[in-house]
Design a protein around this motif. Structure first.
Motif, mmCIF file in Angstrom:
data_model
loop_
_atom_site.group_PDB
_atom_site.id
_atom_site.type_symbol
_atom_site.label_atom_id
_atom_site.label_comp_id
_atom_site.label_asym_id
_atom_site.label_seq_id
_atom_site.Cartn_x
_atom_site.Cartn_y
_atom_site.Cartn_z
ATOM 1 N N GLY A 60 -4.764 2.247 -3.884
ATOM 2 C CA GLY A 60 -4.105 1.025 -4.346
ATOM 3 C C GLY A 60 -4.742 0.522 -5.633
ATOM 4 O O GLY A 60 -4.064 -0.076 -6.478
ATOM 5 N N THR A 61 -6.036 0.743 -5.770
ATOM 6 C CA THR A 61 -6.720 0.333 -6.992
ATOM 7 C C THR A 61 -6.154 1.090 -8.189
ATOM 8 O O THR A 61 -5.848 0.501 -9.231
ATOM 9 C CB THR A 61 -8.231 0.585 -6.864
ATOM 10 O OG1 THR A 61 -8.693 -0.085 -5.686
ATOM 11 C CG2 THR A 61 -8.991 0.066 -8.068
ATOM 12 N N ASP A 62 -5.984 2.404 -8.027
ATOM 13 C CA ASP A 62 -5.389 3.187 -9.112
ATOM 14 C C ASP A 62 -3.946 2.772 -9.366
ATOM 15 O O ASP A 62 -3.469 2.835 -10.503
ATOM 16 C CB ASP A 62 -5.461 4.681 -8.798
ATOM 17 C CG ASP A 62 -6.806 5.272 -9.192
ATOM 18 O OD1 ASP A 62 -7.735 4.485 -9.496
ATOM 19 O OD2 ASP A 62 -6.948 6.507 -9.202
ATOM 20 N N PHE A 180 0.889 -0.526 -4.069
ATOM 21 C CA PHE A 180 0.605 -0.432 -2.636
ATOM 22 C C PHE A 180 -0.657 0.364 -2.368
ATOM 23 O O PHE A 180 -1.001 1.284 -3.120
ATOM 24 C CB PHE A 180 1.761 0.267 -1.909
ATOM 25 C CG PHE A 180 3.026 -0.546 -1.887
ATOM 26 C CD1 PHE A 180 3.237 -1.495 -0.893
ATOM 27 C CD2 PHE A 180 3.989 -0.375 -2.863
ATOM 28 C CE1 PHE A 180 4.396 -2.261 -0.872
ATOM 29 C CE2 PHE A 180 5.151 -1.136 -2.855
ATOM 30 C CZ PHE A 180 5.356 -2.073 -1.851
ATOM 31 N N SER A 181 -1.315 0.022 -1.264
ATOM 32 C CA SER A 181 -2.460 0.785 -0.769
ATOM 33 C C SER A 181 -2.158 1.199 0.664
ATOM 34 O O SER A 181 -1.549 0.438 1.420
ATOM 35 C CB SER A 181 -3.711 -0.096 -0.775
ATOM 36 O OG SER A 181 -4.731 0.512 -0.009
ATOM 37 N N PHE A 182 -2.591 2.403 1.012
ATOM 38 C CA PHE A 182 -2.486 2.858 2.406
ATOM 39 C C PHE A 182 -3.869 3.074 2.989
ATOM 40 O O PHE A 182 -4.066 3.916 3.865
ATOM 41 C CB PHE A 182 -1.622 4.131 2.491
ATOM 42 C CG PHE A 182 -0.286 3.972 1.838
ATOM 43 C CD1 PHE A 182 0.706 3.209 2.439
ATOM 44 C CD2 PHE A 182 -0.031 4.535 0.600
ATOM 45 C CE1 PHE A 182 1.935 3.019 1.813
ATOM 46 C CE2 PHE A 182 1.196 4.366 -0.032
ATOM 47 C CZ PHE A 182 2.184 3.604 0.583
ATOM 48 N N THR A 185 -6.965 0.114 6.810
ATOM 49 C CA THR A 185 -6.802 -1.225 7.409
ATOM 50 C C THR A 185 -5.495 -1.913 7.022
ATOM 51 O O THR A 185 -5.213 -3.006 7.506
ATOM 52 C CB THR A 185 -7.947 -2.158 6.964
ATOM 53 O OG1 THR A 185 -7.908 -2.273 5.536
ATOM 54 C CG2 THR A 185 -9.302 -1.613 7.388
ATOM 55 N N LYS A 186 -4.694 -1.314 6.165
ATOM 56 C CA LYS A 186 -3.459 -1.978 5.704
ATOM 57 C C LYS A 186 -2.359 -1.869 6.763
ATOM 58 O O LYS A 186 -2.514 -1.176 7.761
ATOM 59 C CB LYS A 186 -2.995 -1.360 4.384
ATOM 60 C CG LYS A 186 -4.078 -1.188 3.345
ATOM 61 C CD LYS A 186 -4.667 -2.491 2.814
ATOM 62 C CE LYS A 186 -5.638 -2.196 1.683
ATOM 63 N NZ LYS A 186 -6.363 -3.379 1.199
ATOM 64 N N THR A 187 -1.205 -2.494 6.511
ATOM 65 C CA THR A 187 -0.156 -2.484 7.549
ATOM 66 C C THR A 187 0.363 -1.069 7.802
ATOM 67 O O THR A 187 0.821 -0.763 8.897
ATOM 68 C CB THR A 187 1.025 -3.415 7.205
ATOM 69 O OG1 THR A 187 1.536 -3.063 5.915
ATOM 70 C CG2 THR A 187 0.593 -4.867 7.205
HETATM 71 C C1 LIG Z 1 -6.888 -2.927 -0.308
HETATM 72 C C2 LIG Z 1 -6.486 -3.690 -1.509
HETATM 73 C C3 LIG Z 1 -6.429 -3.103 -2.787
HETATM 74 C C4 LIG Z 1 -6.985 -1.761 -3.109
HETATM 75 O O1 LIG Z 1 -6.482 -0.709 -2.412
HETATM 76 P P1 LIG Z 1 -7.354 0.644 -2.260
HETATM 77 O O2 LIG Z 1 -6.368 1.605 -1.746
HETATM 78 O O3 LIG Z 1 -8.455 0.333 -1.313
HETATM 79 O O4 LIG Z 1 -7.865 0.997 -3.613
HETATM 80 C C5 LIG Z 1 -5.916 -3.847 -3.834
HETATM 81 N N1 LIG Z 1 -5.532 -5.116 -3.648
HETATM 82 C C6 LIG Z 1 -5.597 -5.724 -2.455
HETATM 83 C C7 LIG Z 1 -5.110 -7.118 -2.328
HETATM 84 C C8 LIG Z 1 -6.090 -5.044 -1.346
HETATM 85 O O5 LIG Z 1 -6.152 -5.666 -0.162
#
Ligand SMILES: *Cc1c(COP(=O)(O)O)cnc(C)c1O
Length: 366
Positions: A60-62, A180-182, A185-187
Motif C-alpha cells: 500500500g505504501t508503494d 489499497f493495501s492487503f 491486518t486490513k479488511t
Molecule cells: C496499512 C496502511 C498503509 C500502508 O500499507 P502497506 O501495505 O503496509 O505498505 C497506508 N496507509 C494506511 C492508512 C494504512 O493503514
C-alpha cells in the motif's frame, strides 16, 4: 477469557480447503511474478470498485508513492496529508521530493477536516491525500469540491477501507487514484505484503505499470526511472480466494461495532460516530477516553489486548521535525492521540468476547 487484538490466521484456517489448492497450483506453475493470478485479481478489484483499471503492487505504501510519481508530483509541489493517521502517505510525499503540508482532523470521525485543508491550500498545492481512517470515508464531497476548484488531484488512501462506501459508491473509485493495501491486518489481508492502485485514468494506469517494473515499456526499454514493486502470484492467489468473502466479513465487523457501541452507551467513553453518507467497515473500532492509559492497563490485566493507533500525531514525530510544526498546531490530532483506544475487532470475534470486553470497561468505570 483471552481476547487477542488480532486473529490473523483465522480466515486462512476457514478457507484452507480453497487456499491450499490455489497455492499448490501457483507453486507448480513456474510463474511467480505478475502472472495470471495477478491479472485476474486486478480485474476482480477493478470490477468490484467500479473503475477502469487496477494495478497490483507490492504494498500500500508503494501504491501511494508510485501514484504521486504517476501524477508527476515532485519537487516544488505541496501535498496535504492528515496530521493524524498512518505514516505512509506522509513519507511518500517526502520520498518523491514534494513538500508535505499537514492538516488537522475532525476529532470524532478521525478524518481530515476540509475547512482546515482549505486554509492550507496554496498555488503550489498539487494533491490532497485523505485517509479513510479506521474504515470510514473521509468527507469526500467537500474535499472533491476543493480539488475541483483548484484543479488538483484527490488521492484516496483506502488502505483501511476496502469495501467501504460513500453515498453508496465504493471507496477508491472517487479520487484520481485509490490506493489499497492487503497487509494481513486490513479488511482483505494477504499472507505477506501486497498493494494496488485503482483508477479511471488509463494514462495513469499505464505509467503505474511502467513504474512498478523498472520503468520499462517493453523489455529493457526503460522510459522512466522505476522501481521493483510487483505484486507476486502467491499473494494474488490467496487474495483471489478471499475477495468473495470480503462483504460478509465487513458486515460482521459492522455488527460487532454496533454491539460494542450499544454495550458501551452508558459508560463515559465516546464510541465511534457514523456518518449518514458512508458505510463504516471498522477495520479499527476506536473509543475515546481521557482515562485511556489506565483503561488499557485494566484491559490488559483481564487478558484483553489493545493497540494504540496512533500514539503520536505526525508533526510531533522525530522524522517530521523538519516540517517546522510545533505542539499545539493540530489540536484535534493531538487530543485524539492522547485519548484514542482501539479495541479488538475482526469478523471471527465472538459475541461473548465483545460482551466480556464491554463488561471489563463497565467494571473499570464503576
Ligand atoms: C496499512 C496502511 C498503509 C500502508 O500499507 P502497506 O501495505 O503496509 O505498505 C497506508 N496507509 C494506511 C492508512 C494504512 O493503514
Amino acid at each position: 477469557m483471552e481476547v487477542p487484538f488480532f486473529d490473523l490466521a483465522a480466515q486462512q484456517r476457514f478457507l484452507k480447503g480453497d487456499i491450499l489448492p490455489a497455492l499448490e497450483q501457483t507453486l507448480l506453475s513456474g510463474r511467480y511474478v505478475l502472472g495470471d493470478n495477478v491479472a485476474a485479481f486486478e480485474e476482480a478489484i477493478a470490477s468490484y470498485i467500479g473503475v477502469a483499471s487496477a494495478v497490483g503492487l507490492n504494498s500500500g505504501t508503494d501504491a501511494l508513492r508510485l501514484s504521486l510519481q504517476a501524477l508527476a508530483i515532485g519537487p516544488g509541489d505541496e501535498v496535504i496529508v492528515p496530521a493524524f493517521g498512518f505514516v505512509a502517505a506522509a513519507e511518500c510525499v517526502d520520498q518523491v521530493g514534494a513538500s508535505l503540508v499537514l492538516a488537522d482532523i475532525d476529532p470524532r470521525t478521525f478524518n481530515l477536516d476540509p475547512s482546515d485543508v482549505a486554509r492550507r491550500m496554496t498555488r503550489r498545492t498539487k494533491a490532497i491525500i485523505p485517509i479513510h481512517l479506521f474504515g470510514q470515508a473521509a468527507l469526500l464531497a467537500e474535499l472533491l469540491a476543493l480539488c475541483n476548484d483548484w484543479d488538483i488531484a484527490l488521492i484516496e488512501d483506502t488502505a483501511q477501507a476496502l469495501g467501504g462506501r460513500y453515498c453508496g459508491r465504493l471507496l477508491g473509485g472517487w479520487g484520481r487514484v485509490g490506493c489499497f493495501s492487503f497487509y494481513p491486518t486490513k479488511t482483505l489481508g494477504s499472507v505477506g505484503d501486497a498493494g494496488m492502485v485503482t483508477t479511471n485514468d488509463e494514462a495513469v494506469a499505464k505509467r503505474l505499470r511502467g513504474l512498478r517494473n523498472h520503468g520499462v515499456e517493453s523489455r529493457y526499454d526503460h522510459r522512466v526511472v522505476g522501481w521493483n514493486s510487483r505484486l507476486d502470484e502467491v499473494q494474488a492467489a490467496v487474495l483471489r480466494v478471499k475477495l468473495p468473502y470480503l462483504e460478509r466479513w465487513n458486515r460482521k465487523r459492522a455488527a460487532i461495532a454496533a454491539r460494542y457501541s450499544r454495550r458501551l452507551a452508558d459508560t463515559p467513553v465516546k464510541t465511534p460516530i457514523l456518518s449518514h453518507k458512508s458505510s463504516h467497515v471498522f477495520s479499527v473500532y476506536a473509543i475515546l477516553t481521557s482515562e485511556r492509559d489506565r483503561l488499557k492497563e485494566h484491559l490488559a490485566s483481564a487478558g484483553i489486548q489493545s493497540i494504540i493507533y496512533y500514539p503520536q500525531p505526525l508533526h510531533l514525530q522525530a522524522a517530521y521535525r523538519h516540517l517546522g510544526y510545533n505542539e499545539g498546531d493540530f489540536p484535534a490530532a493531538e487530543e485524539v492521540a492522547r485519548t484514542v483506544l482501539p479495541l479488538p475487532i475482526y469478523p471471527e470475534l465472538s459475541d461473548e468476547q465483545v460482551d466480556y470486553v464491554s463488561d471489563r470497561i463497565h467494571a473499570f468505570f464503576a
